[in-house]
Enzyme design. Sequence first.
Site, PDB file in Angstrom:
ATOM      1  N   ARG A  28     -10.030   2.637  -5.766  1.00  0.00           N
ATOM      2  CA  ARG A  28     -10.895   2.579  -6.945  1.00  0.00           C
ATOM      3  C   ARG A  28     -12.328   2.913  -6.558  1.00  0.00           C
ATOM      4  O   ARG A  28     -12.824   2.443  -5.531  1.00  0.00           O
ATOM      5  CB  ARG A  28     -10.843   1.191  -7.588  1.00  0.00           C
ATOM      6  N   HIS A  99     -12.617  14.515  -1.543  1.00  0.00           N
ATOM      7  CA  HIS A  99     -11.959  13.567  -2.445  1.00  0.00           C
ATOM      8  C   HIS A  99     -11.875  14.169  -3.834  1.00  0.00           C
ATOM      9  O   HIS A  99     -12.705  14.982  -4.243  1.00  0.00           O
ATOM     10  CB  HIS A  99     -12.702  12.218  -2.493  1.00  0.00           C
ATOM     11  N   HIS A 101     -11.665  13.049  -7.843  1.00  0.00           N
ATOM     12  CA  HIS A 101     -11.865  11.958  -8.808  1.00  0.00           C
ATOM     13  C   HIS A 101     -10.757  12.064  -9.866  1.00  0.00           C
ATOM     14  O   HIS A 101     -10.529  13.151 -10.409  1.00  0.00           O
ATOM     15  CB  HIS A 101     -13.199  12.100  -9.539  1.00  0.00           C
TER      16      HIS A 101
HETATM   17  P1  5GP Z   1     -19.014  12.451  -5.038  1.00  0.00           P
HETATM   18  O1  5GP Z   1     -20.304  12.437  -5.796  1.00  0.00           O
HETATM   19  O2  5GP Z   1     -19.237  12.618  -3.551  1.00  0.00           O
HETATM   20  O3  5GP Z   1     -18.006  13.407  -5.601  1.00  0.00           O
HETATM   21  O4  5GP Z   1     -18.373  11.049  -5.277  1.00  0.00           O
HETATM   22  C1  5GP Z   1     -18.538   9.955  -4.444  1.00  0.00           C
HETATM   23  C2  5GP Z   1     -17.992   8.749  -5.165  1.00  0.00           C
HETATM   24  O5  5GP Z   1     -17.779   7.736  -4.188  1.00  0.00           O
HETATM   25  C3  5GP Z   1     -18.947   8.176  -6.212  1.00  0.00           C
HETATM   26  O6  5GP Z   1     -18.293   8.152  -7.470  1.00  0.00           O
HETATM   27  C4  5GP Z   1     -19.260   6.776  -5.682  1.00  0.00           C
HETATM   28  O7  5GP Z   1     -19.346   5.815  -6.709  1.00  0.00           O
HETATM   29  C5  5GP Z   1     -18.105   6.497  -4.742  1.00  0.00           C
HETATM   30  N1  5GP Z   1     -18.424   5.632  -3.619  1.00  0.00           N
HETATM   31  C6  5GP Z   1     -19.517   5.698  -2.820  1.00  0.00           C
HETATM   32  N2  5GP Z   1     -19.468   4.762  -1.871  1.00  0.00           N
HETATM   33  C7  5GP Z   1     -18.305   4.072  -2.072  1.00  0.00           C
HETATM   34  C8  5GP Z   1     -17.703   2.959  -1.404  1.00  0.00           C
HETATM   35  O8  5GP Z   1     -18.204   2.405  -0.430  1.00  0.00           O
HETATM   36  N3  5GP Z   1     -16.500   2.535  -1.901  1.00  0.00           N
HETATM   37  C9  5GP Z   1     -15.916   3.132  -2.979  1.00  0.00           C
HETATM   38  N4  5GP Z   1     -14.735   2.630  -3.378  1.00  0.00           N
HETATM   39  N5  5GP Z   1     -16.456   4.173  -3.621  1.00  0.00           N
HETATM   40  C10 5GP Z   1     -17.643   4.636  -3.177  1.00  0.00           C
END
Ligand code: 5GP
Length: 113
Positions: A28, A99, A101
Amino acid sequence: MDCIFCKIIGGQIPGNFVYQDETVVAFRDINPVAPVHILIAPREHIGSLADITEERAGLVGHMAVVANQIARQMGIAENGYRVTINNGPEGGQVVPHLHMHLLGGRQLSGRLG
Ligand code: 5GP
Ligand code: ZN
């Protein structure tokens, strides 16, 4: 490796896992933007989608299959959901570990970006 997702996958930082197999995990998002907000990531540290070559194309396909499976499990498959991969700084990628989403559980905006 100083990577927050590698630490979650390795168990050094707690993760709220909803799925795990040999190659990918799903947990999550810590800051969900929808009722269902799951991150699907390879166990292997791969920086971003830009690092995916033909030899690793199957991994991204597997991530999509896992996203579909989780969507069904979470009861959002019928109403629909969004799968997003942010790539690089202007693509909105903050965590430099590939990753996907999985977002759902509410009507998502039609706007991208
Ligand atoms: P990005 O912007 O790199 O596509 O998405 C990174 C996502 O990782 C963001 O939605 C953020 O909320 C999530 N995220 C960042 N740090 C952590 C963490 O320590 N644990 C979890 N579960 N999610 C994280
Ligand atoms: Zn990593």
